[in-house]
Design a protein around this motif. Structure first.
Motif, short mmCIF file in Angstrom:
data_model
loop_
_atom_site.label_atom_id
_atom_site.label_comp_id
_atom_site.label_asym_id
_atom_site.label_seq_id
_atom_site.Cartn_x
_atom_site.Cartn_y
_atom_site.Cartn_z
N SER A 1 0.85 -1.20 0.00
CA SER A 1 0.00 0.00 0.00
C SER A 1 0.88 1.24 0.00
O SER A 1 1.66 1.44 0.92
CB SER A 1 -0.90 0.01 1.24
OG SER A 1 -1.76 1.13 1.23
N GLU A 2 0.77 2.04 -1.05
CA GLU A 2 1.50 3.32 -1.07
C GLU A 2 0.59 4.44 -0.59
O GLU A 2 1.03 5.39 0.06
CB GLU A 2 2.00 3.64 -2.48
CG GLU A 2 2.97 2.61 -3.07
CD GLU A 2 4.26 2.47 -2.27
OE1 GLU A 2 4.73 3.47 -1.69
OE2 GLU A 2 4.79 1.34 -2.22
N GLY A 3 -0.70 4.33 -0.89
CA GLY A 3 -1.64 5.42 -0.59
C GLY A 3 -2.46 5.23 0.66
O GLY A 3 -3.19 6.14 1.06
N ILE B 1 -5.01 2.92 1.31
CA ILE B 1 -6.33 2.26 1.26
C ILE B 1 -6.20 0.78 1.64
O ILE B 1 -6.93 0.28 2.52
CB ILE B 1 -6.96 2.39 -0.15
CG1 ILE B 1 -7.14 3.87 -0.53
CG2 ILE B 1 -8.29 1.63 -0.22
CD1 ILE B 1 -8.14 4.64 0.31
N VAL B 2 -5.28 0.09 1.02
CA VAL B 2 -5.13 -1.34 1.32
C VAL B 2 -4.63 -1.53 2.75
O VAL B 2 -4.97 -2.51 3.42
CB VAL B 2 -4.20 -2.03 0.29
CG1 VAL B 2 -3.98 -3.50 0.63
CG2 VAL B 2 -4.80 -1.91 -1.12
N ASP C 1 -4.20 -2.32 -6.96
CA ASP C 1 -4.03 -2.59 -8.38
C ASP C 1 -3.10 -1.52 -8.94
O ASP C 1 -3.45 -0.34 -8.98
CB ASP C 1 -5.40 -2.52 -9.08
CG ASP C 1 -5.35 -3.00 -10.51
OD1 ASP C 1 -4.35 -2.70 -11.20
OD2 ASP C 1 -6.29 -3.68 -10.94
N TYR C 2 -1.91 -1.93 -9.29
CA TYR C 2 -0.98 -1.01 -9.94
C TYR C 2 -0.72 -1.54 -11.34
O TYR C 2 -0.14 -2.63 -11.48
CB TYR C 2 0.35 -0.93 -9.16
CG TYR C 2 0.26 -0.22 -7.80
CD1 TYR C 2 -0.79 0.62 -7.47
CD2 TYR C 2 1.27 -0.40 -6.86
CE1 TYR C 2 -0.85 1.26 -6.24
CE2 TYR C 2 1.22 0.24 -5.63
CZ TYR C 2 0.15 1.07 -5.33
OH TYR C 2 0.10 1.70 -4.11
N PHE C 3 -1.16 -0.84 -12.34
CA PHE C 3 -0.98 -1.24 -13.73
C PHE C 3 -1.55 -2.63 -14.00
O PHE C 3 -0.89 -3.50 -14.57
CB PHE C 3 0.51 -1.17 -14.12
CG PHE C 3 1.15 0.14 -13.77
CD1 PHE C 3 0.74 1.31 -14.39
CD2 PHE C 3 2.14 0.21 -12.79
CE1 PHE C 3 1.32 2.54 -14.04
CE2 PHE C 3 2.72 1.43 -12.45
CZ PHE C 3 2.30 2.59 -13.08
N ASP C 4 -2.77 -2.84 -13.51
CA ASP C 4 -3.49 -4.11 -13.74
C ASP C 4 -2.78 -5.32 -13.14
O ASP C 4 -2.93 -6.46 -13.64
CB ASP C 4 -3.71 -4.36 -15.25
CG ASP C 4 -4.88 -3.55 -15.77
OD1 ASP C 4 -5.64 -2.98 -14.95
OD2 ASP C 4 -5.04 -3.50 -17.00
N SER D 1 -7.60 -3.47 -4.04
CA SER D 1 -8.28 -2.20 -4.25
C SER D 1 -7.73 -1.56 -5.52
O SER D 1 -6.52 -1.55 -5.74
CB SER D 1 -7.99 -1.27 -3.05
OG SER D 1 -8.24 0.07 -3.38
N GLY E 1 -8.68 1.55 -8.88
CA GLY E 1 -9.55 2.59 -9.44
C GLY E 1 -10.71 2.00 -10.23
O GLY E 1 -11.82 2.54 -10.23
N THR E 2 -10.48 0.87 -10.89
CA THR E 2 -11.56 0.23 -11.66
C THR E 2 -12.12 -0.99 -10.94
O THR E 2 -12.75 -1.84 -11.56
CB THR E 2 -11.07 -0.16 -13.06
OG1 THR E 2 -9.94 -1.04 -12.92
CG2 THR E 2 -10.67 1.05 -13.88
C1 LIG Z 1 1.31 3.65 -9.86
C2 LIG Z 1 -0.18 3.42 -9.83
C3 LIG Z 1 -0.76 2.61 -10.80
C4 LIG Z 1 -2.13 2.36 -10.75
N1 LIG Z 1 -2.68 1.54 -11.70
C5 LIG Z 1 -3.99 1.24 -11.64
C6 LIG Z 1 -4.57 0.33 -12.60
O1 LIG Z 1 -3.93 -0.17 -13.50
N2 LIG Z 1 -5.88 0.01 -12.46
C7 LIG Z 1 -6.65 0.55 -11.45
O2 LIG Z 1 -7.83 0.22 -11.39
N3 LIG Z 1 -6.13 1.43 -10.55
C8 LIG Z 1 -4.83 1.76 -10.61
N4 LIG Z 1 -4.28 2.61 -9.68
C9 LIG Z 1 -5.14 3.13 -8.58
C10 LIG Z 1 -4.92 2.33 -7.29
O3 LIG Z 1 -5.11 0.94 -7.51
C11 LIG Z 1 -5.90 2.75 -6.21
O4 LIG Z 1 -5.76 4.14 -5.97
C12 LIG Z 1 -5.71 1.97 -4.92
O5 LIG Z 1 -6.80 2.23 -4.07
C13 LIG Z 1 -4.41 2.33 -4.22
O6 LIG Z 1 -4.28 1.61 -3.02
P1 LIG Z 1 -3.30 2.14 -1.86
O7 LIG Z 1 -3.88 3.45 -1.39
O8 LIG Z 1 -3.35 1.09 -0.79
O9 LIG Z 1 -1.94 2.29 -2.47
C14 LIG Z 1 -2.92 2.93 -9.73
C15 LIG Z 1 -2.31 3.75 -8.76
C16 LIG Z 1 -0.97 3.99 -8.81
C17 LIG Z 1 -0.32 4.86 -7.75
#
Ligand SMILES: Cc1cc2nc3c(=O)[nH]c(=O)nc-3n(C[C@H](O)[C@H](O)[C@H](O)COP(=O)(O)O)c2cc1C
Length: 158
Positions: free
Chosen positions: A10-12, A14-15, A59-62, A98, A100-101
């Motif tokens: 988790s960078e942000g 949420i997870v 989800d980072y880059f699917d 978690s 965006g999509t």
């Molecule tokens: C580098 C990066 C890549 C991401 N790629 C996707 C993606 O491919 N598909 C998607 O649905 N969300 C994508 N997201 C959105 C994150 O999955 C979403 O904000 C998630 O809640 C982040 O969780 P975290 O707060 O625990 O890091 C991306 C976010 C980041 C920072």
């Protein structure tokens, strides 16, 4: 006391919140010690002597986060025993993601790697990019289900 390992990326944040709530769900059931670690801080030793595992990723880059993939990469060979086979075979497991999509691509990547580790997937949660009340409840129930599944198995083996 049975140990359950929760590892997550988790960078942000949420997870991370989901992981903390999974822990609360586990703690609803008596008799469990929970080890909660960021994937980059976890090692093969954390996988030993656990009764269950919960794995979470954004989800980072699917795909799953690099830190979570790194954990799998670092631990795969060490938990394969030449004599006893995989030490993680049939380990009860829950997965959460978690994105965006909706988190499904990352969850699918976790499911695929879980097959290599031979985890027994009890349940999963995929959510959007906000920690809503619904996501909180789903995460809580996920932890609860994992603990209940482990208790059920213990009952059968007694
Ligand atoms: C580098 C990066 C890549 C991401 N790629 C996707 C993606 O491919 N598909 C998607 O649905 N969300 C994508 N997201 C959105 C994150 O999955 C979403 O904000 C998630 O809640 C982040 O969780 P975290 O707060 O625990 O890091 C991306 C976010 C980041 C920072």
């Amino acid at each position: 006391m049975d140990k359950i390992l929760i590892i997550y990326g988790s960078e942000g944040g949420i997870v991370e919140k989901m992981a903390q709530t999974v822990r609360e769900g586990i703690m609803e059931t008596d008799g469990f010690e929970v080890i909660l670690k960021k994937a980059e801080e976890a090692s093969q030793d954390d996988l030993r002597a656990v009764s269950g595992i919960a794995i979470g990723t954004p989800d980072y880059f699917d795909y799953m986060a690099g830190t979570v993939k790194g954990f799998f990469d670092r631990t795969f060979y060490p938990v394969q025993s030449k004599i006893r086979g995989s030490l993680t075979a049939d380990l009860p497991c829950v997965l959460f993601a978690s994105g965006g999509t909706g988190g499904e691509p990352a969850l699918a990547s976790l499911k695929k790697i879980s097959r290599a580790f031979k985890f027994n997937i009890v349940d999963t949660v995929a959510s959007g990019a906000r920690f809503t009340e619904e996501v909180k409840e789903q995460s809580f129930l996920l932890g609860k289900r994992l603990a209940e599944e482990i208790k059920k198995r213990k009952g059968k083996s007694l």
